[in-house]
Design a protein around this motif. Structure first.
Motif: not given
Length: 82
Positions: A41, A79, A69, A65, A76-77, A61
């Motif tokens: 993460v 934040m 990705m 993000k 995996s993510d 977002s």
């Protein structure tokens, strides 16, 4: 026997953020990589004008993000902190 997770390369993350930074800095802000945990993460934070901006969550977002990705393997993510 536990499966080892491959962690994303922090240099690749910084390189991706470097592609995004000019757009954020144009509005008086910046984005900082805080780190990557053992679960792959990625943690980032907005700085400057972006830190309190009401559009920051959408920019994160829908832009940062997704870009991280798509462009950096093994994340995996992502934040947003703060």
């Amino acid at each position: 026997m536990s499966e080892e997770r491959l962690l994303p390369d922090e240099k690749a993350i910084e390189a991706c953020l470097d592609n995004i930074r000019p757009y954020i800095q144009h509005d008086g802000g910046d984005v900082e990589l805080l780190g990557v945990d053992e679960n792959a993460v990625v943690y980032v934070a907005f700085r400057g004008a972006c830190a309190g901006c009401m559009m920051a969550a959408a920019d994160f977002s829908e832009g940062i993000k997704l870009m991280l990705m798509e462009e950096v393997a093994n994340i995996s993510d992502v934040m947003l902190v703060g």
